[in-house]
Motif scaffolding. Structure first.
Motif, mmCIF file in Angstrom:
data_model
loop_
_atom_site.group_PDB
_atom_site.id
_atom_site.type_symbol
_atom_site.label_atom_id
_atom_site.label_comp_id
_atom_site.label_asym_id
_atom_site.label_seq_id
_atom_site.Cartn_x
_atom_site.Cartn_y
_atom_site.Cartn_z
ATOM 1 N N ILE A 13 -37.434 -11.697 -6.477
ATOM 2 C CA ILE A 13 -38.702 -11.225 -6.534
ATOM 3 C C ILE A 13 -39.385 -11.197 -7.924
ATOM 4 N N GLY B 247 -28.457 -14.537 -4.085
ATOM 5 C CA GLY B 247 -29.328 -14.152 -5.144
ATOM 6 C C GLY B 247 -29.264 -15.065 -6.391
ATOM 7 N N TRP C 272 -28.284 -6.418 -0.311
ATOM 8 C CA TRP C 272 -29.314 -7.582 -0.074
ATOM 9 C C TRP C 272 -30.805 -6.995 -0.588
ATOM 10 N N VAL D 91 -32.923 -9.170 -3.177
ATOM 11 C CA VAL D 91 -34.114 -9.708 -3.071
ATOM 12 C C VAL D 91 -35.077 -9.168 -4.266
#
Length: 137
Positions: free
Chosen positions: A99, A26, A91, A95
């Motif tokens: 985004i 990340g 996770w 994500v």
């Protein structure tokens, strides 16, 4: 206790490797988004504003607020990713951070486009009136 230590105190279980993998992935993707998306878009907007000698209406305040909110949200998601002890949740949070950063990095381009369209819609009636005055109609 070091941040990446696998030892725990007070009987807590160690964070799985998936948590660290999600957090590192990340962070790397966030840095790549800033360097590869946000900075070029801000450079393009600055160049367009400079080329039009300020005629382009750039909503700087709105862009700054959106960037701050989006990147603070992304950092909070990454913090949740690191603090989690569940690999799958980490996770998902990583994500979500990526985004958030990607969407907010694209926002300045859309904000300037919307402002330009709004500005152009104000120009069209002026040009039509100018043509009507010149032609005597």
């Amino acid at each position: 206790m070091p941040l990446f230590s696998r030892t725990t105190s007070y009987g807590a279980r160690p964070r799985p490797r998936a948590v660290w993998a999600a957090a590192i992935t990340g962070v790397v993707l966030l840095v790549l988004i800033v360097v590869g998306v946000l900075i070029p878009i801000l450079g393009l907007i600055g160049a367009a504003d400079g080329a039009t000698v300020g005629a382009l209406n750039v909503p700087v305040g709105g862009i700054v607020v959106a960037l701050l909110i989006g990147y603070v949200l992304a950092l909070l998601f990454l913090l949740g990713c690191v603090r989690s002890r569940d690999g799958a949740l980490s996770w998902v949070l990583a994500v979500a951070a990526v985004i958030s950063a990607l969407l907010v990095s694209l926002w300045p381009l859309l904000a300037v486009a919307f402002a330009g369209v709004d500005q152009a819609s104000d120009v069209v009636p002026f040009i039509q009136d100018l043509i009507r005055r010149v032609t005597g109609g």
